[in-house]
Design a protein around this motif. Structure first.
Motif, PDB file in Angstrom:
ATOM      1  N   SER A  73      76.056 121.975  40.492  1.00 45.60           N
ATOM      2  CA  SER A  73      75.568 121.056  40.119  1.00 45.60           C
ATOM      3  C   SER A  73      74.863 120.292  38.679  1.00 45.60           C
ATOM      4  CB  SER A  73      74.447 119.991  40.589  1.00 45.60           C
ATOM      5  OG  SER A  73      74.708 118.416  40.850  1.00 45.60           O
ATOM      6  N   ALA A 135      71.461 110.479  34.780  1.00 42.34           N
ATOM      7  CA  ALA A 135      70.568 109.179  35.202  1.00 42.34           C
ATOM      8  C   ALA A 135      70.197 108.163  34.760  1.00 42.34           C
ATOM      9  CB  ALA A 135      69.407 110.293  35.656  1.00 42.34           C
ATOM     10  N   GLU A 138      73.331 106.095  35.466  1.00 36.06           N
ATOM     11  CA  GLU A 138      73.287 105.827  36.631  1.00 36.06           C
ATOM     12  C   GLU A 138      72.409 104.382  36.766  1.00 36.06           C
ATOM     13  OE1 GLU A 138      70.973 108.655  39.848  1.00 36.06           O
ATOM     14  OE2 GLU A 138      72.655 110.293  38.451  1.00 36.06           O
ATOM     15  N   ASP A 240      79.446 108.885  40.625  1.00 35.45           N
ATOM     16  CA  ASP A 240      78.250 109.950  39.460  1.00 35.45           C
ATOM     17  C   ASP A 240      79.194 111.100  39.596  1.00 35.45           C
ATOM     18  OD1 ASP A 240      76.692 112.146  39.475  1.00 35.45           O
ATOM     19  OD2 ASP A 240      75.250 111.832  40.495  1.00 35.45           O
TER      20      ASP A 240
HETATM   21  C1  LIG Z   1      72.853 116.835  36.703  1.00 39.15           C
HETATM   22  C2  LIG Z   1      72.685 115.313  37.986  1.00 39.15           C
HETATM   23  C3  LIG Z   1      72.665 113.862  37.938  1.00 39.15           C
HETATM   24  C4  LIG Z   1      71.945 113.656  36.746  1.00 39.15           C
HETATM   25  O1  LIG Z   1      72.128 114.008  35.501  1.00 39.15           O
HETATM   26  P1  LIG Z   1      70.689 114.814  34.100  1.00 39.15           P
HETATM   27  O2  LIG Z   1      71.627 114.229  32.394  1.00 39.15           O
HETATM   28  O3  LIG Z   1      70.474 115.653  34.524  1.00 39.15           O
HETATM   29  O4  LIG Z   1      70.434 113.327  34.374  1.00 39.15           O
HETATM   30  C5  LIG Z   1      72.802 113.165  39.019  1.00 39.15           C
HETATM   31  N1  LIG Z   1      74.106 113.229  39.751  1.00 39.15           N
HETATM   32  C6  LIG Z   1      74.472 114.966  40.314  1.00 39.15           C
HETATM   33  C7  LIG Z   1      75.551 114.951  40.792  1.00 39.15           C
HETATM   34  C8  LIG Z   1      74.354 115.988  39.214  1.00 39.15           C
HETATM   35  O5  LIG Z   1      74.651 117.378  39.757  1.00 39.15           O
END
Ligand SMILES: *Cc1c(COP(=O)(O)O)cnc(C)c1O
Length: 490
Positions: A73, A135, A138, A240
């Motif tokens: 991820s 995040a 988001e 996302d």
């Molecule tokens: C890493 C990740 C996030 C959050 O991203 P950040 O840059 O760490 O805030 C959200 N969703 C998924 C699936 C991620 O792998």
């Protein structure tokens, strides 16, 4: 093995630097700004003390520059050094954010091109580079979704639907934006359960937040139907984009019908990811959301004899999401990465990322159960760190033992819907030899789990620190190396 604190190396009068002669007029500080008590308690150390101290500390970390880092991820891909060269060009590195835009046209043009390239890569109409992380992107996207509904006089859309495989930031961002989170279960093939989705769709739905490929490493088999169902109920679809490393040059979420998506430049586009450094999470939107983007964003004004880049506030903007212009140094690095690879190169990135993940999955799935193992995975897959005939061994033990084999552990215990999850993402930058060594390590650990379980349970044996009490570390956060300083506020 305990490392002395830099304060403990201090010897009165020892110096590491010579201050340069000031090149501005000297100035007497007003009395009220002067220190009233004692001297500043800084360590007095030589340059070589400092260099050795911090170099030693840095060598205790596993990093992408020293070890395979298959952190599912998170896309811990190699950060090409040309990115660093470009970010350090004085014309970029020495810019001041308050400088007049007429003197920063090169920077604005880079940002404009990056906005355009990111929009093109995922099939969207417009991009804002402001958010500082995935995040943060988001939260930005969700605020835009809310603003869009309100703008149309649709005030009852207070629920966000989120699959149970989602990253924890998805429900957190939704709750932060004041929405109620509704969990949608996955079906046995790792897709969104369509019946469960249908059952929740009504005129109180703000939208669906979906990760595709999802955190099981599976491409949603019914993604178009999912998007159509949400749209038919008047909701919007948030993508996302953390898993874009599987899709570059292959599929465009915007064309599939997603309304808004964030990118993680520190994942897909190789900007540095560790050490608490700045990230970058630009948001991209379809046309109907473009007016709501946080601003300012860069626009271009062309006349036959010259082109000017300038700041522009979208007419219904949700406002600023960050001071100044985003994490500009990261934008330069991501821009460089995209330009170096080009369209064909980016497609090859995703093809190789998917191939590498499938190679590992195929070689380990007869030993480590893979719940979705009958399907090909995308750029990552989720195995289970458990063995029917070695019941004492858990995913955590496998993860810790991998450190003895010089590999960073994969993401573990996420996604939450797979018990004893080990989420493995090798990325495209690893050679077949490295992938093979990693597979051999996993297979050896499985062997050890049966023949010498204590060895696995007590791992890591070679790391400078053994197993940490992570709960205590989080609850009793001590960030200052000298408690006496923390207490006096010095
Ligand atoms: C890493 C990740 C996030 C959050 O991203 P950040 O840059 O760490 O805030 C959200 N969703 C998924 C699936 C991620 O792998």
């Amino acid at each position: 093995m305990s490392e002395p604190l830099i304060y403990e190396l201090s010897k009165p009068g020892r110096k590491g630097i010579v201050m340069p002669e000031p090149d501005v007029p000297t100035y007497e500080l007003p009395a009220e700004l002067l220190r009233k008590t004692g001297s500043v308690p800084l360590p007095e150390v030589s340059q070589i003390d400092v260099t050795r101290h911090f170099t030693r500390l840095s060598q205790r970390n596993m990093s992408i520059d020293t070890n395979l880092y298959p952190l599912g991820s998170c896309t811990m891909k190699y950060n090409p050094r040309i990115n660093e060269d470009m970010a350090r060009l004085p014309g970029f590195a020495m810019l001041h954010p308050l400088q007049d835009t007429s003197t920063a046209q090169g920077a604005l043009s880079l940002m404009y091109e990056l906005q355009t390239m990111l929009a093109e890569i995922a099939g969207f109409a417009a991009v804002s580079l402001q958010p500082a992380a995935g995040a943060h992107g988001e939260l930005t996207g969700i605020l835009m979704m809310r603003a869009y509904h309100r703008d149309r006089g649709d005030h009852n859309r207070t629920r966000m639907l989120i699959p149970d495989s989602a990253h924890g930031t998805n429900p957190a961002s939704s709750a932060m934006a004041g929405l109620q989170v509704v969990e949608i279960p996955s079906d046995t093939r790792g897709n969104v359960d369509l019946e469960a989705l249908r059952a929740q769709l009504d005129d109180t739905v703000c939208g669906l937040m979906i990760t595709n490929p999802n955190t099981l490493g599976m491409f949603e088999e019914h993604i178009e139907e999912v998007v159509n169902l949400v749209h038919a109920a008047g909701g919007l679809v948030y993508g996302d984009g953390a898993n874009m490393n599987a899709l570059l040059g292959i599929a465009k979420p915007g064309e599939i019908g997603f309304d808004v998506m964030h990118y993680n430049l520190h994942k897909t586009f190789s900007t540095p990811h560790g050490g608490g450094g700045p990230g970058s999470g630009p948001v991209a939107v379809a046309k109907h959301l473009a007016d709501f983007l946080p601003g300012p964003i860069v626009q271009v004004k062309s006349s036959p004899d010259h082109t000017v880049f300038e700041w522009h506030m979208p007419v219904k903007s949700i406002g600023r999401m960050r001071a100044f212009w985003g994490n500009f140094g990261m934008l330069v690095r991501a821009y460089t990465y995209i330009r170096v690879h080009g369209e064909e190169g980016l497609r090859a990135v995703s093809q190789n990322a998917v191939l590498n993940a499938n190679y590992i999955q195929a070689r380990v799935k007869h030993i480590y159960p893979v719940p979705q193992g009958e399907r090909y995975c995308m750029h990552e897959f989720v195995a289970q760190g458990k063995f029917a005939d070695a019941p004492g061994i858990r995913a955590l033990d496998v993860a810790k033992r991998l450190m003895d084999y010089n590999f960073h552990p994969p993401t573990n215990y996420f996604p939450l819907i797979v018990p004893e999850a080990l989420m493995i993402e090798p990325t495209e930058t690893e050679s077949k030899e490295t992938l093979d060594s990693f597979v051999e390590a996993l297979l050896s650990i499985a062997e050890e789990a049966h023949t010498n379980p204590a060895l696995v349970k007590d791992a890591p044996h070679t790391a400078p620190m053994r197993r940490l009490d992570e709960v205590r570390a989080a609850k009793e956060l001590v960030l200052c190396c000298r408690l006496d300083l923390a207490e006096t506020g010095d």
